[in-house]
Design a protein around this motif. Structure first.
Motif, PDB file in Angstrom:
ATOM      1  N   HIS A 269      -5.691  -4.407  14.374  1.00  0.00           N
ATOM      2  CA  HIS A 269      -4.710  -3.917  13.477  1.00  0.00           C
ATOM      3  C   HIS A 269      -4.975  -2.510  13.015  1.00  0.00           C
ATOM      4  O   HIS A 269      -6.034  -2.072  12.675  1.00  0.00           O
ATOM      5  CB  HIS A 269      -4.697  -4.910  12.196  1.00  0.00           C
ATOM      6  N   ILE A 270      -4.025  -1.606  12.993  1.00  0.00           N
ATOM      7  CA  ILE A 270      -4.062  -0.454  12.728  1.00  0.00           C
ATOM      8  C   ILE A 270      -3.160  -0.195  11.458  1.00  0.00           C
ATOM      9  O   ILE A 270      -1.875  -0.413  11.517  1.00  0.00           O
ATOM     10  CB  ILE A 270      -3.497   0.593  13.638  1.00  0.00           C
ATOM     11  N   TYR A 271      -3.745   0.258  10.371  1.00  0.00           N
ATOM     12  CA  TYR A 271      -3.095   0.471   8.973  1.00  0.00           C
ATOM     13  C   TYR A 271      -2.545   1.810   8.691  1.00  0.00           C
ATOM     14  O   TYR A 271      -3.115   2.802   8.876  1.00  0.00           O
ATOM     15  CB  TYR A 271      -4.086  -0.102   7.904  1.00  0.00           C
ATOM     16  N   PRO A 272      -0.989   1.835   9.072  1.00  0.00           N
ATOM     17  CA  PRO A 272      -0.442   3.153   8.857  1.00  0.00           C
ATOM     18  C   PRO A 272      -0.793   3.933   7.456  1.00  0.00           C
ATOM     19  O   PRO A 272      -0.925   3.360   6.423  1.00  0.00           O
ATOM     20  CB  PRO A 272       1.199   2.664   8.471  1.00  0.00           C
ATOM     21  N   ASP A 273      -0.718   5.319   7.878  1.00  0.00           N
ATOM     22  CA  ASP A 273      -1.331   6.301   6.799  1.00  0.00           C
ATOM     23  C   ASP A 273      -2.404   6.203   5.952  1.00  0.00           C
ATOM     24  O   ASP A 273      -2.514   6.487   4.860  1.00  0.00           O
ATOM     25  CB  ASP A 273      -0.023   6.323   5.723  1.00  0.00           C
ATOM     26  N   THR A 274      -3.390   5.263   6.633  1.00  0.00           N
ATOM     27  CA  THR A 274      -4.774   5.005   5.915  1.00  0.00           C
ATOM     28  C   THR A 274      -5.734   5.984   6.320  1.00  0.00           C
ATOM     29  O   THR A 274      -5.687   6.402   7.648  1.00  0.00           O
ATOM     30  CB  THR A 274      -5.163   3.667   6.064  1.00  0.00           C
ATOM     31  N   ASN A 275      -6.851   6.264   5.577  1.00  0.00           N
ATOM     32  CA  ASN A 275      -8.008   6.973   6.208  1.00  0.00           C
ATOM     33  C   ASN A 275      -9.169   6.017   6.293  1.00  0.00           C
ATOM     34  O   ASN A 275      -9.132   4.935   5.700  1.00  0.00           O
ATOM     35  CB  ASN A 275      -8.154   8.064   4.967  1.00  0.00           C
ATOM     36  N   HIS A 276     -10.200   6.409   7.151  1.00  0.00           N
ATOM     37  CA  HIS A 276     -11.360   5.986   7.285  1.00  0.00           C
ATOM     38  C   HIS A 276     -12.034   5.568   6.002  1.00  0.00           C
ATOM     39  O   HIS A 276     -12.073   6.396   5.050  1.00  0.00           O
ATOM     40  CB  HIS A 276     -12.423   6.816   8.009  1.00  0.00           C
ATOM     41  N   GLY A 277     -12.395   4.348   5.827  1.00  0.00           N
ATOM     42  CA  GLY A 277     -12.796   3.748   4.396  1.00  0.00           C
ATOM     43  C   GLY A 277     -11.875   3.593   3.499  1.00  0.00           C
ATOM     44  O   GLY A 277     -12.018   3.208   2.347  1.00  0.00           O
ATOM     45  N   PHE A 278     -10.575   3.011   4.054  1.00  0.00           N
ATOM     46  CA  PHE A 278      -9.597   2.610   3.071  1.00  0.00           C
ATOM     47  C   PHE A 278      -9.833   1.399   2.366  1.00  0.00           C
ATOM     48  O   PHE A 278      -9.202   0.947   1.450  1.00  0.00           O
ATOM     49  CB  PHE A 278      -8.192   2.501   4.064  1.00  0.00           C
ATOM     50  N   HIS A 279     -10.741   0.542   2.834  1.00  0.00           N
ATOM     51  CA  HIS A 279     -11.143  -0.561   2.086  1.00  0.00           C
ATOM     52  C   HIS A 279     -11.883  -0.480   0.826  1.00  0.00           C
ATOM     53  O   HIS A 279     -12.178  -1.397   0.165  1.00  0.00           O
ATOM     54  CB  HIS A 279     -11.917  -1.553   2.991  1.00  0.00           C
ATOM     55  N   ASN A 280     -12.637   0.603   0.973  1.00  0.00           N
ATOM     56  CA  ASN A 280     -13.586   1.177  -0.144  1.00  0.00           C
ATOM     57  C   ASN A 280     -13.023   1.372  -1.343  1.00  0.00           C
ATOM     58  O   ASN A 280     -12.346   2.642  -1.514  1.00  0.00           O
ATOM     59  CB  ASN A 280     -14.669   1.885   0.323  1.00  0.00           C
ATOM     60  N   ASP A 281     -12.988   0.481  -2.470  1.00  0.00           N
ATOM     61  CA  ASP A 281     -12.228   0.793  -3.716  1.00  0.00           C
ATOM     62  C   ASP A 281     -12.859   1.524  -4.663  1.00  0.00           C
ATOM     63  O   ASP A 281     -12.442   1.831  -5.756  1.00  0.00           O
ATOM     64  CB  ASP A 281     -11.830  -0.618  -4.189  1.00  0.00           C
ATOM     65  N   SER A 282     -13.957   2.435  -4.257  1.00  0.00           N
ATOM     66  CA  SER A 282     -14.780   3.378  -4.974  1.00  0.00           C
ATOM     67  C   SER A 282     -14.219   4.935  -5.089  1.00  0.00           C
ATOM     68  O   SER A 282     -14.653   5.624  -5.753  1.00  0.00           O
ATOM     69  CB  SER A 282     -16.302   3.198  -4.983  1.00  0.00           C
ATOM     70  N   THR A 283     -13.368   5.093  -3.948  1.00  0.00           N
ATOM     71  CA  THR A 283     -12.977   6.795  -3.577  1.00  0.00           C
ATOM     72  C   THR A 283     -11.378   6.825  -3.551  1.00  0.00           C
ATOM     73  O   THR A 283     -10.820   5.656  -3.382  1.00  0.00           O
ATOM     74  CB  THR A 283     -13.558   6.992  -2.449  1.00  0.00           C
ATOM     75  N   ALA A 284     -10.794   7.760  -3.381  1.00  0.00           N
ATOM     76  CA  ALA A 284      -9.410   8.067  -3.331  1.00  0.00           C
ATOM     77  C   ALA A 284      -8.875   7.390  -2.062  1.00  0.00           C
ATOM     78  O   ALA A 284      -7.577   7.574  -1.820  1.00  0.00           O
ATOM     79  CB  ALA A 284      -9.050   9.510  -3.657  1.00  0.00           C
ATOM     80  N   ARG A 285      -9.757   7.382  -0.989  1.00  0.00           N
ATOM     81  CA  ARG A 285      -9.483   7.015   0.293  1.00  0.00           C
ATOM     82  C   ARG A 285      -8.898   5.482   0.095  1.00  0.00           C
ATOM     83  O   ARG A 285      -8.386   5.028   1.225  1.00  0.00           O
ATOM     84  CB  ARG A 285     -10.704   7.184   1.319  1.00  0.00           C
ATOM     85  N   TYR A 286      -9.212   4.829  -0.867  1.00  0.00           N
ATOM     86  CA  TYR A 286      -8.776   3.513  -0.938  1.00  0.00           C
ATOM     87  C   TYR A 286      -7.308   3.263  -0.933  1.00  0.00           C
ATOM     88  O   TYR A 286      -6.531   4.176  -1.502  1.00  0.00           O
ATOM     89  CB  TYR A 286      -9.301   2.746  -2.107  1.00  0.00           C
ATOM     90  N   ASP A 287      -6.761   2.389   0.127  1.00  0.00           N
ATOM     91  CA  ASP A 287      -5.556   1.944  -0.159  1.00  0.00           C
ATOM     92  C   ASP A 287      -5.368   0.653  -0.437  1.00  0.00           C
ATOM     93  O   ASP A 287      -5.592  -0.378   0.529  1.00  0.00           O
ATOM     94  CB  ASP A 287      -4.674   2.306   1.540  1.00  0.00           C
ATOM     95  N   GLU A 288      -4.842   0.299  -1.607  1.00  0.00           N
ATOM     96  CA  GLU A 288      -4.740  -0.806  -2.201  1.00  0.00           C
ATOM     97  C   GLU A 288      -4.137  -2.096  -1.419  1.00  0.00           C
ATOM     98  O   GLU A 288      -4.861  -3.233  -0.906  1.00  0.00           O
ATOM     99  CB  GLU A 288      -4.416  -1.117  -3.542  1.00  0.00           C
ATOM    100  N   ALA A 289      -2.841  -1.808  -0.746  1.00  0.00           N
ATOM    101  CA  ALA A 289      -2.204  -2.646   0.030  1.00  0.00           C
ATOM    102  C   ALA A 289      -2.850  -2.871   1.183  1.00  0.00           C
ATOM    103  O   ALA A 289      -2.838  -4.280   1.399  1.00  0.00           O
ATOM    104  CB  ALA A 289      -0.526  -2.086  -0.088  1.00  0.00           C
ATOM    105  N   ALA A 290      -3.004  -1.934   2.116  1.00  0.00           N
ATOM    106  CA  ALA A 290      -3.748  -2.305   3.203  1.00  0.00           C
ATOM    107  C   ALA A 290      -5.089  -2.821   2.989  1.00  0.00           C
ATOM    108  O   ALA A 290      -5.305  -3.636   3.851  1.00  0.00           O
ATOM    109  CB  ALA A 290      -3.952  -0.779   4.036  1.00  0.00           C
ATOM    110  N   ALA A 291      -5.949  -2.490   2.161  1.00  0.00           N
ATOM    111  CA  ALA A 291      -6.963  -3.093   2.097  1.00  0.00           C
ATOM    112  C   ALA A 291      -6.832  -4.680   1.560  1.00  0.00           C
ATOM    113  O   ALA A 291      -7.732  -5.306   1.999  1.00  0.00           O
ATOM    114  CB  ALA A 291      -7.845  -2.415   0.900  1.00  0.00           C
TER     115      ALA A 291
END
Length: 307
Positions: A269-291
């Motif tokens: 699965h490739i999650y659109p418009d997300t950065n490396h670390g998108f599952h990590n909810d401790s930084t601004a890289r976090y993408d809630e919907a994708a995570a």
């Protein structure tokens, strides 16, 4: 065997704050993975601060804030968490990890190894282990930094410590942790593994190094195992990628070709418009919907393959 992009989400994926350009996230990824040193990283951020973006805004967006990462409290009545040691004769002799068990467990349950990034067992990874236990699995998150005293409380020092360890011994410690967990008295014998960044690589490495023991693996933005062993992979895999993660994504075509050639059951699965670390909810890289979507898929995958 399928590769599918993430479907359109009902909720618009969270984007990096408008004041933080994408290049800042790219630089952080380079810094976090040792491609540039801290001085170079900070100097690059300063070049952005000269354009009117406050340095404090940049660092607050990029550096983790683990107070925001707790989704399941360690006091949650549905789980019981302890730090547990395990033997690692081919590694550093002994390891330690965070073992989380559902309190309502009757009999046995499938087990999932949770593998941290390149900075040791931080609070975010411990919370991931608790989330798995809340979902009914026995979760175990080893700390690669245990031989050096354990995660030091900050990522910069943890990253430096992990970089100082012998990589072969560290990988042997994770294999020993997998064996320990699979053979735990409350285990059904079905072993899964999920890992993030470096931990994603370790999931791929375990799939290649322990093909008969691993029953399912979910690497989040992880690179493949070394080329001379990756054709040994047998376990079903669900691979989670961030669309903007060019460094890791560049390794996928060759790895996918190997998986296809060997008939491995995999989904990517490739999650659109997300950065490396998108599952990590401790930084601004976090993408809630994708995570959340990636996590729902992860739990469903483990339920299917671990029972």
């Amino acid at each position: 065997m399928t590769q599918t992009p993430a479907p359109a989400l009902a909720t618009t994926p969270a984007q990096p704050p408008q004041s933080i350009p994408q290049q800042a996230f790219d630089w952080y990824d380079e810094y976090a993975h040792g491609l540039i040193d801290r001085r170079t990283f900070m100097n690059r951020l300063m070049s952005l601060s000269a354009t009117g973006i406050a340095m404090g805004t940049l660092t607050a967006a990029l550096m983790p804030n683990y107070a925001e990462a707790e989704q399941v409290s360690f006091n949650d009545p549905d789980i019981k968490a302890t730090y547990t040691r395990f033997p690692s004769p081919r590694g550093h002799g002994e390891g330690q990890g965070y073992l989380v068990v559902p309190t309502n467990l009757e009999g046995q349950a499938p087990v999932v190894l949770v593998i941290h990034e390149n900075r040791g067992l931080n609070p975010y990874i411990e919370d991931v282990a608790r989330r798995l236990a809340k979902a009914g699995f026995i979760a175990f998150a080893p700390d690669a930094l245990y031989p050096l005293g354990g995660y030091p409380g900050n990522d910069d020092e943890g990253r430096s410590m992990q970089g100082s360890l012998d990589s072969a011994k560290m990988e042997a410690d994770f294999m020993a942790a997998a064996e320990f967990l699979k053979n735990h008295e409350a285990s059904t014998g079905k072993l899964g593994a999920v890992g993030f960044c470096y931990g994603g690589y370790v999931v791929n490495m375990l799939a290649a190094s322990m093909p008969e023991q691993l029953n399912a693996g979910v690497p989040f933005y992880g690179t493949p195992a070394k080329a001379d062993i990756r054709d040994q992979v047998k376990a079903p895999l669900m691979l989670q990628f961030a669309e903007l993660d060019n460094r890791v994504n560049a390794t996928w075509p060759d790895y996918e070709a190997t998986l296809k050639a060997n008939g491995v059951d995999y989904t990517a699965h490739i999650y659109p418009d997300t950065n490396h670390g998108f599952h990590n909810d401790s930084t601004a890289r976090y993408d809630e919907a994708a995570a959340e979507l990636a996590w729902e898929r992860t739990l469903a995958f483990f339920n299917t393959h671990l029972g």
